[in-house]
Write an enzyme that holds these catalytic residues in place. Structure first.
Site, short mmCIF file in Angstrom:
data_model
loop_
_atom_site.label_atom_id
_atom_site.label_comp_id
_atom_site.label_asym_id
_atom_site.label_seq_id
_atom_site.Cartn_x
_atom_site.Cartn_y
_atom_site.Cartn_z
N ASP A 50 -13.94 29.64 -1.46
CA ASP A 50 -13.65 28.26 -0.74
C ASP A 50 -12.18 27.96 -1.22
OD1 ASP A 50 -16.16 28.25 -0.13
OD2 ASP A 50 -16.93 26.87 -1.73
N GLN A 51 -11.50 27.12 -0.34
CA GLN A 51 -10.18 26.92 -0.50
C GLN A 51 -10.10 26.07 -1.52
OE1 GLN A 51 -8.65 24.43 2.82
NE2 GLN A 51 -6.66 24.14 1.97
#
Length: 219
Positions: A50-51
């Site tokens: 995930d970012q």
């Protein structure tokens, strides 16, 4: 970006929180091409973080290497271990099993009670490494790789990750770009040589990780 290993077929780096994993402007592949000084280099994402999550990532440097690594991911031979800082105090160890459904409109993953279309099983093992006040440091081993899996499985039991406001986390864990989740260790087979490869990186000395002694439970 810190490089842990590179050869003609793979590249292992430490992804900073706040950077996307995919091949798009500002993503890990583009940044690595820039760092290597070759804007046309073949660098392919084979697994995602995930970012808001940082830590160890392996990327392929050829189409064939990407295919072989992706096969390992799908078969479960590609092992992923994470560190997480959660609110609350989970039991010392456990296995979490849930049915998850992705709400693409809200960009959230939900725990559901019944099988159905687009519902997938999610399984992980965890063990507690340390506790500090309202926070607990845990080691997590994934058996499936669902979107936001660790985040929603812990949050659904009342243990949201520090700083993960999307799933109920709050407090000092919020850093603006990262949450209390770190890709700590990857193990896989080299797509060309067949050699067993293991790489790891400790979480940075920033909130929420610095609630715990440096390196505690991380080696």
């Amino acid at each position: 970006m810190e490089l842990l290993y590179q050869d003609r077929r793979i590249l292992v780096c430490v992804k900073p929180a706040g950077v996307v994993s995919t091949d798009e402007p500002g993503g890990v592949p583009e940044l690595l091409r820039r760092q290597l000084g070759d804007e046309h280099a073949c660098i392919r994402t084979v697994h995602r973080l995930d970012q808001v999550v940082g830590g160890v990532m392996v990327l392929a440097r050829s189409r064939k290497a990407a295919q072989l690594l992706s096969q390992q991911v799908q078969s479960g031979r590609f092992q992923k271990e994470y560190l997480a800082v959660v609110h609350g105090h989970p039991p010392q160890s456990g296995t979490l099993k849930d049915l998850l459904c992705r709400d693409t409109g809200a960009r959230r993953t939900l725990v559901v009670s019944q099988p159905g279309r687009d519902v997938k099983q999610a399984v992980l093992d965890y063990r507690v490494l340390a506790g500090q006040g309202e926070y607990t440091l845990v080691s997590v081993r994934l058996h499936t790789g669902r979107t936001h899996q660790i985040r929603v499985q812990f949050a659904s039991r009342g243990w949201p990750l520090a700083g993960d406001v999307k799933y109920g986390g709050e407090g000092e864990g919020k850093t603006g770009t990262g949450i209390g989740l770190w890709s700590h260790r990857l193990s896989f087979v080299h797509p060309q040589t067949g050699e067993a490869m293991v790489f790891q990186a400790d979480a940075p000395d920033v909130p929420p990780w610095n609630h715990f002694k440096t390196g505690e439970g991380q080696r």
